[in-house]
Design a protein around this motif. Structure first.
Motif, short mmCIF file in Angstrom:
data_model
loop_
_atom_site.label_atom_id
_atom_site.label_comp_id
_atom_site.label_asym_id
_atom_site.label_seq_id
_atom_site.Cartn_x
_atom_site.Cartn_y
_atom_site.Cartn_z
N PHE A 102 34.55 49.12 41.43
CA PHE A 102 34.80 49.74 40.13
C PHE A 102 35.59 51.03 40.28
N ALA A 103 35.43 51.71 41.41
CA ALA A 103 36.17 52.96 41.64
C ALA A 103 37.63 52.70 41.98
N SER A 104 37.98 51.47 42.40
CA SER A 104 39.37 51.16 42.74
C SER A 104 40.22 51.04 41.48
N ALA A 105 41.49 51.27 41.66
CA ALA A 105 42.41 51.19 40.52
C ALA A 105 42.65 49.74 40.12
N GLY A 106 42.68 49.46 38.85
CA GLY A 106 42.99 48.13 38.36
C GLY A 106 41.80 47.20 38.18
N TYR A 107 40.61 47.63 38.52
CA TYR A 107 39.43 46.77 38.40
C TYR A 107 38.46 47.28 37.34
N GLY A 108 38.82 48.23 36.55
CA GLY A 108 37.90 48.90 35.65
C GLY A 108 37.24 48.03 34.61
N ALA A 109 37.99 47.53 33.63
CA ALA A 109 37.40 46.85 32.47
C ALA A 109 36.78 45.51 32.84
#
Length: 138
Positions: A102-109
């Protein structure tokens, strides 16, 4: 002469050793392991105290005299508590990789929605156990 051998070993690392060297090391390790276990069990058998007593011949050796009925009733709720604990402990382990992704970019929503679905399944299971009265100790 030594320079040629060193150059050939540098070019082909397998040229300096035989094919079965790795197997020999594993075989030696297995033999040492078997010898260690054998020596440990033999030493245990030779050094342990051997005292025969009537108490050791009883059916139970845990300090409880074998009196009363031969059938003991065990409450199922103890197993259910243990089972619920294992379920929630294992599910908590899945939260840690989720937090790193979840902290990585692009995996949020997308990751957030998946985790809410996962926690929703857990909540439904907990609600079911609560409605069945499993979580009440008395």
């Amino acid at each position: 002469m030594v320079g040629q051998q060193a150059a050939s070993v540098a070019a082909d690392p397998a040229a300096g050793s035989g094919y079965f060297d790795a197997y020999a090391a594993m075989g030696l390790l297995a033999v040492v392991g078997v010898l260690f276990v054998t020596v440990a069990f033999t030493a245990n058998r030779l050094l342990r105290p051997v005292v025969h007593s009537p108490e050791k011949l009883l059916a139970y050796e845990c300090g409880v005299d074998p009196v009363g009925e031969d059938w003991a009733h065990t409450q199922v709720r103890y197993y259910v508590y243990a089972f619920l604990y294992v379920i929630f402990a294992v599910d908590a382990i899945y939260l840690f990789p989720w937090a790193t992704v979840f902290a990585s970019a692009g995996y949020g929503a997308g990751t957030l929605v998946e985790m809410f679905v996962f926690i929703g399944f857990l909540a439904v299971g907990l609600l079911y156990a609560w409605k069945k009265g499993v979580l009440e100790w008395t």
